[in-house]
Scaffold this motif. Structure first.
Motif, mmCIF file in Angstrom:
data_model
loop_
_atom_site.group_PDB
_atom_site.id
_atom_site.type_symbol
_atom_site.label_atom_id
_atom_site.label_comp_id
_atom_site.label_asym_id
_atom_site.label_seq_id
_atom_site.Cartn_x
_atom_site.Cartn_y
_atom_site.Cartn_z
ATOM 1 N N UNK A 16 0.840 -1.197 0.000
ATOM 2 C CA UNK A 16 0.000 0.000 0.000
ATOM 3 C C UNK A 16 0.879 1.253 0.000
ATOM 4 N N UNK A 17 1.991 1.166 0.729
ATOM 5 C CA UNK A 17 2.897 2.313 0.801
ATOM 6 C C UNK A 17 4.214 1.949 0.145
ATOM 7 N N UNK A 18 4.861 2.964 -0.417
ATOM 8 C CA UNK A 18 6.164 2.704 -1.016
ATOM 9 C C UNK A 18 7.091 3.887 -0.739
ATOM 10 N N UNK A 19 8.381 3.611 -0.901
ATOM 11 C CA UNK A 19 9.360 4.656 -0.631
ATOM 12 C C UNK A 19 9.429 5.595 -1.829
ATOM 13 N N UNK A 46 12.830 8.891 -0.431
ATOM 14 C CA UNK A 46 13.276 8.582 0.933
ATOM 15 C C UNK A 46 12.171 8.473 1.957
ATOM 16 N N UNK A 47 10.967 8.956 1.620
ATOM 17 C CA UNK A 47 9.851 8.897 2.573
ATOM 18 C C UNK A 47 8.939 7.731 2.224
ATOM 19 N N UNK A 48 8.270 7.218 3.263
ATOM 20 C CA UNK A 48 7.299 6.150 3.012
ATOM 21 C C UNK A 48 5.941 6.811 2.747
ATOM 22 N N UNK A 49 5.372 6.535 1.576
ATOM 23 C CA UNK A 49 4.172 7.267 1.164
ATOM 24 C C UNK A 49 3.098 6.324 0.642
ATOM 25 N N UNK A 50 1.845 6.725 0.832
ATOM 26 C CA UNK A 50 0.735 6.086 0.122
ATOM 27 C C UNK A 50 0.276 7.090 -0.931
ATOM 28 N N UNK A 51 0.025 6.593 -2.125
ATOM 29 C CA UNK A 51 -0.513 7.461 -3.175
ATOM 30 C C UNK A 51 -1.934 7.011 -3.494
ATOM 31 N N UNK A 52 -2.912 7.464 -2.749
ATOM 32 C CA UNK A 52 -4.270 7.023 -3.053
ATOM 33 C C UNK A 52 -4.691 7.577 -4.411
ATOM 34 N N UNK A 53 -5.357 6.765 -5.219
ATOM 35 C CA UNK A 53 -5.723 7.218 -6.560
ATOM 36 C C UNK A 53 -6.661 8.422 -6.502
ATOM 37 N N UNK A 54 -6.503 9.303 -7.465
ATOM 38 C CA UNK A 54 -7.422 10.441 -7.561
ATOM 39 C C UNK A 54 -6.952 11.684 -6.839
ATOM 40 N N UNK A 55 -5.821 11.611 -6.156
ATOM 41 C CA UNK A 55 -5.322 12.810 -5.462
ATOM 42 C C UNK A 55 -4.079 13.315 -6.187
ATOM 43 N N UNK A 56 -4.189 14.521 -6.714
ATOM 44 C CA UNK A 56 -3.029 15.086 -7.395
ATOM 45 C C UNK A 56 -2.754 16.484 -6.858
ATOM 46 N N UNK A 101 0.898 12.784 -8.646
ATOM 47 C CA UNK A 101 0.165 12.119 -7.560
ATOM 48 C C UNK A 101 0.579 12.691 -6.207
ATOM 49 N N UNK A 102 -0.406 12.895 -5.354
ATOM 50 C CA UNK A 102 -0.163 13.509 -4.046
ATOM 51 C C UNK A 102 0.100 12.404 -3.018
ATOM 52 N N UNK A 103 1.210 12.507 -2.277
ATOM 53 C CA UNK A 103 1.483 11.455 -1.296
ATOM 54 C C UNK A 103 0.848 11.736 0.063
ATOM 55 N N UNK A 104 0.426 10.682 0.727
ATOM 56 C CA UNK A 104 0.144 10.761 2.152
ATOM 57 C C UNK A 104 1.406 10.220 2.808
ATOM 58 N N UNK A 105 2.127 11.101 3.495
ATOM 59 C CA UNK A 105 3.438 10.701 4.012
ATOM 60 C C UNK A 105 3.279 9.979 5.349
ATOM 61 N N UNK A 123 -7.635 11.670 2.286
ATOM 62 C CA UNK A 123 -6.500 10.812 1.922
ATOM 63 C C UNK A 123 -6.323 9.670 2.917
ATOM 64 N N UNK A 124 -6.525 9.959 4.187
ATOM 65 C CA UNK A 124 -6.411 8.897 5.198
ATOM 66 C C UNK A 124 -7.460 7.806 4.945
ATOM 67 N N UNK A 125 -8.690 8.220 4.668
ATOM 68 C CA UNK A 125 -9.743 7.225 4.415
ATOM 69 C C UNK A 125 -9.410 6.398 3.173
ATOM 70 N N UNK A 126 -8.952 7.089 2.128
ATOM 71 C CA UNK A 126 -8.640 6.377 0.885
ATOM 72 C C UNK A 126 -7.485 5.393 1.111
ATOM 73 N N UNK A 127 -6.474 5.853 1.843
ATOM 74 C CA UNK A 127 -5.329 4.980 2.116
ATOM 75 C C UNK A 127 -5.761 3.777 2.963
ATOM 76 N N UNK A 128 -6.628 4.027 3.921
ATOM 77 C CA UNK A 128 -7.097 2.933 4.780
ATOM 78 C C UNK A 128 -7.939 1.944 3.980
ATOM 79 N N UNK A 129 -8.704 2.444 3.028
ATOM 80 C CA UNK A 129 -9.475 1.527 2.165
ATOM 81 C C UNK A 129 -8.519 0.689 1.318
ATOM 82 N N UNK A 130 -7.486 1.342 0.784
ATOM 83 C CA UNK A 130 -6.498 0.599 -0.026
ATOM 84 C C UNK A 130 -5.865 -0.524 0.782
ATOM 85 N N UNK A 131 -5.573 -0.209 2.039
ATOM 86 C CA UNK A 131 -4.880 -1.188 2.885
ATOM 87 C C UNK A 131 -5.824 -2.278 3.379
ATOM 88 N N UNK A 132 -7.124 -2.095 3.140
ATOM 89 C CA UNK A 132 -8.094 -3.061 3.640
ATOM 90 C C UNK A 132 -8.388 -2.868 5.122
#
Ligand code: ARG
Length: 575
Positions: free
Chosen positions: A277-280, A283-293, A299-303, A347-356
């Motif tokens: 769900x998250x990738x580097x 250097x930062x660990x980020x989630x890129x939920x779709x639809x956020x730019x 793409x906008x990261x949730x750091x 973004x938090x909700x979208x990331x949490x949905x991505x992560x299940x």
């Protein structure tokens, strides 16, 4: 269920099914208050298009199926159904409501677990007016959901962790624990923070100490943790003073601050990374939920973890959402937080949905709180441009309320009690009565006015009904009618009262306390009309009429009392 709008919806739906087939049983009949009748149903127009029939013909067909309806149904204009309820129906429903301890308010079936994140001041700064609104709106939502039988779990997501605590603890050591505690308890968190900050910016050795302190705090050093506790406990004692003054239901058991999630943050990051769900990124660990730019279309990261390895606000919120779903078993999570954080939460909700971590069966909602403005239309500040101290503000409300009732001849204790109820009621109601996401202008004169959609007006309305019962020497509990509707104002009041259950349910469902405020205000207004036109205790009023009117008074009193209580607005006995 007594709410006419809901009863009518069901009735018209049944008629639709009978006239046009079961597939129309769930269609929204579009029941609205009407100028020409009690209500109108607008469904014939939209349905006619789908059925390719003339709207009036469709309306007539619905009307034919409503022949057993306890009232009058008329087709008018292009195909409106004008509906007037029969007096006997209103009378018996009002009577039923009088017998019902819940006043026609249903219970959630099945009950939901509703987690409500509200108040959440930051300990490193003073609790300011911005947190006042999230506290007040959140508390009302907690009361509403609890009243409906939902399991409410309050979560006070205090800002009680992070880098500022290094310098705060060092400053505490500098001035001594006792002095620090006294200052924090007195609500001078801002001064405390500013003093620490000034040293941090000007004094290199202090800065080094502060930085070292952050790492000892984060590594769990017992002495440092003890100092952190000293700081936090004093701060929370001040928060509690504010809650107590406001009559807010939050307790220490509801504190679930950022620090609580600290031990979970590493695993939060590891799990998000392991699941892909998250990738580097840089250097930062980020989630890129779709639809956020971002503005650059990138793409906008949730750091989740900064490139220096530090965790942030988003890390904590990811841990918190998982905890709320998994451990607290939330069906619904309400985040009563400033509107300026909307993007963060989406973004938090979208990331949490991505992560299940946030299944589709659980809803996460941001109850956006609009900014509080001063009379000048800018962010609410003191004249010298500083942020307004919450305690000062609340005390001023009480003082002004005391002045407004000074000439009413109460003894000192009673006067104090009423001033408190009116002052706090005014501040709270002003927050609640405008939609929570719109900005709102803080204006003492307006919120403390005894006319208009204000707490004092509503508090006065209920106190006046109590005084009717006192004067008549009648216990409201014994005022059971029967209710007989003669005058138009009696009928209008009774019909208004029947809407209570529906409005409470809608308010909780939509998380919009201003709906309940509007209803209570309309009820008080209907009562005022009734009271002007329909004498209750006056000599010459025959016993049946008097009994009926007293029953209407009793029902109005209970609706006002219960409604105000669900908003968290105190109801003084006298005013
Ligand atoms: N302490 C934060 C603030 O003052 C609000 C926290 C809201 N809740 C959350 N889960 N982020 O802005």
């Amino acid at each position: 269920m007594t709410d006419p709008q809901i009863v009518l919806t069901e009735r018209v739906q049944q008629a639709l099914a009978r006239a046009f087939g079961a597939e129309h049983a769930d269609a929204d009949p579009l029941i609205r208050p009407s100028q020409f009748a009690d209500f109108q149903a607008n469904v014939a127009m939209s349905l006619a298009k789908r059925l390719r029939r003339a709207p009036r013909e469709v309306a007539e067909a619905i009307k034919a199926e409503l022949s057993d309806f306890p009232g009058q149904v008329e087709v008018s204009g292009p195909g409106f159904l004008n509906i007037t309820l029969g007096n006997s129906w209103i009378e018996s429903e009002a009577r039923r409501m009088l017998d019902d301890a819940r006043l026609g308010v249903g219970t959630a079936m099945p009950p939901q677990t509703v987690v409500i994140d509200y108040s959440a001041p930051n300990a490193a700064k003073e609790m300011h007016v911005g947190h006042l609104r999230t506290t007040i709106v959140g508390d009302s939502l907690a009361r509403l959901h609890e009243h409906l039988g939902n399991k409410v779990i309050r979560q006070n997501h205090l800002g009680d962790w992070g880098t500022p605590f290094g310098m705060l603890i060092e400053h505490l050591l500098d001035i001594g624990e006792e002095a620090a505690v006294a200052q924090l308890e007195a609500g001078q968190g801002t001064e405390f923070y500013q003093a620490a900050r000034a040293k941090f910016d000007s004094d290199e050795t202090f800065k080094t100490r502060a930085r070292t302190r952050v790492s000892t705090l984060q590594s769990g050093d017992p002495d440092t943790l003890r100092l952190w506790h000293v700081f936090m406990e004093a701060t929370v004692r001040f928060f509690n003073k504010v809650y107590e003054l406001l009559g807010v239901t939050l307790t220490d058991a509801d504190i679930a601050g950022e620090s609580m999630y600290n031990p979970m943050l590493q695993k939060t990051c590891d799990d998000l990374e392991a699941s892909g769900t998250a990738l580097i990124s840089e250097g930062a660990l980020c989630v890129f939920p779709p639809g956020f730019t971002g503005s650059d279309d990138k793409p906008l990261p949730l750091i989740i973890r900064k490139s220096d390895g530090g965790y942030g606000y988003a890390t904590t919120d990811m841990a918190a959402i998982r905890y709320r779903v998994h451990d607290l078993k939330a069906d619904r999570i309400l985040y009563v937080v400033g509107a300026d954080q909307a993007l963060h939460f989406r973004m938090v909700y979208a990331a949490a949905r991505m992560a299940g971590w946030l299944p589709d069966t659980v809803s996460a909602e941001h109850v956006q709180i609009g900014m509080m403005l001063g009379k000048d239309g800018r962010r609410f500040k003191t004249r010298s441009g500083e942020s307004v101290k919450l305690m000062d503000l609340l005390n001023e409300a009480i003082d002004r309320a005391a002045a407004a009732i000074a000439d009413r001849g109460y003894d000192q204790a009673t006067q104090k009690e009423i001033a408190h109820a009116v002052g706090m009621g005014a501040v709270k109601y002003a927050d609640l009565s405008v939609s929570h996401d719109s900005e709102y202008v803080f204006d003492f004169d307006r919120m403390l006015a005894f006319t208009g959609n204000t707490a004092p007006y509503l508090q006065y309305a209920q106190a006046r009904i109590r005084s009717i019962f006192r004067r008549g020497n009648v216990d409201p509990a014994t005022a059971t009618g029967p209710i007989v509707l003669g005058e138009a104002a009696e009928r209008a009041l009774a019909l208004q009262l029947l809407g209570f259950g529906g409005v409470v349910e809608q308010t909780a469902l939509t998380c919009e306390p201003h709906r309940l405020c509007a209803f209570i205000y309309a009820t008080a207004t209907a009562f005022t009309d009734f009271f002007e036109q329909c004498p209750v205790l006056k000599e010459g009023v025959d016993p049946d009429t008097r009994a009926s009117r007293l029953a209407l008074c009793a029902l109005t009193l209970r609706v006002l009392e219960t409604g105000l209580d669900l908003l968290g607005v105190p109801v003084p006995e006298r005013m």
